[in-house]
Design an enzyme around this catalytic site. Sequence first.
Site: not given
Length: 503
Positions: A184, A446, A471
């Site tokens: 991320s 994601d 994710h």
Amino acid sequence: MTALSHAPHCFLLHSAMAFHASALLLCQLTLLLSLFAVAEGRYFRFRKFKETKQGSLFEEQWFTQKLDHFNGADTRVWKQRYFVNEAFYKPGGPVFLMIGGEGPANPAWMEYGSWLTYAEKLGALCLMLEHRFYGKSHPTVDLSTDNLRFLSSRQALADLAHFRTVIGETRGLTDRKWVAFGGSYPGSLAAWFRLKYPHLVYASVATSAPVYATVNFPEYLEVVWRSLASENPECPLLVKKASDDLAERLKDPKTYDNITKDFNLCSKLQIQTEMDSAYFLETLAGNFMDVVQYNEDNRGFEGLAGTNITIKVLCGVMADTSLGEPYARYAAVARLMMETFSMKCLDTNVTKCVSDMTNASWDGPAAGGGRQWVYQTCAEFGFYQSTDSPNQPFTGFPLAYFLKQCAIFYNISAEQVAEAVTQSNEYYGGYDIRSSRIVFPNGSIDPWHALGITQDILPDLPAIFIKGTAHCANMYPARSDDPPQLTLARDHIFLLLQQWLKQ
């Protein structure tokens, strides 16, 4: 570890890193999730974690860090938290550095995760450094806007560089090959660390990394539509009908009592401004956004609740005609999420949200990461997951809603946000990264993959696009029921590391 994550129940910027996360929120080490989304995650839809008992095996350690790396006249320092796992290290082996993100560094990652599997095979020393201004790493006395000027990805990268230099010298690891890991927002940092400090970091695994900054990010919700449709083509259509119906009801004060009851609100609904309406609508959309972002991830070791709530579960509720019209099913989803996260009621009080987000104390309700991460979105990245696209399932929270938050919380104007985003892309290159030995894993489910690298740039800047995963999925521990493509992705990453470390 990952993070794009959640913050206090307030404006969601959906992550990060997040990181959905309305007031954005996220993955990495800060790797994270939902209704926590209503109560934490809005702000990071990048994933964040929660400290767990498992992490107690690894003692927190402290590193003396500079406050401002770019002002030699400023000699102020502070203590930054980090963790060490030496269980797999073999003399001469590499050093793996997990980068923290927009939430507390979770020591559970020193025990679990695919990076430890790689470390065991490659004889690596494992370190994890918490991001400045998150967790217990407090560089300043409070979170005032004046102090938050020391919170930036550039300062964080300089923290990593100084940490790597000093730890390398003190532990005799200067000549070892260092590999950065992150998911991320920390995935972006892992890529940028290799890009900006190639003499210090040898390779990077940049998972679910949104490397392109953008003020308006309606593509996030477009991916949510496609991800819901992958389960049931009717699902996003039903969500859209419910969201539109709710938005229409909000125009008539006579409906407020029923809406208050239907969604189990903590106090009677009051819609007096467009901000009130947008906040309420985004809160409910967040239920779906967060679940999509972390769909079926193996996050149990992080101590997170709600990992059993998947796209399949939500679409099942939305398809259940016994519950009534789509509006009633939408309300049923909200109640399911509240029950899952042990919430007695849903707080949609914008005034309280503003109060929480402008509280600059380290003891404040948004100090867990919400105030900090939303500041970073306003001052660097944007990432605002607006409904400004017709090809998404929600209604009522346009870009202006998010930009107004920047002005209210930090006195940052829309023009300043736009300029900051432009500068970030100029500094890092956006999609046009020119480096080497960086791998970019992303999942098709994601929504953050829309801002990531999903096709090879060069042979030594490969992308791994994992169909059907969400994710940071490749960062979590393997399990027997992982889809074959996820297992292959983890194996691919290991083979790349093995190959690169032999060079």
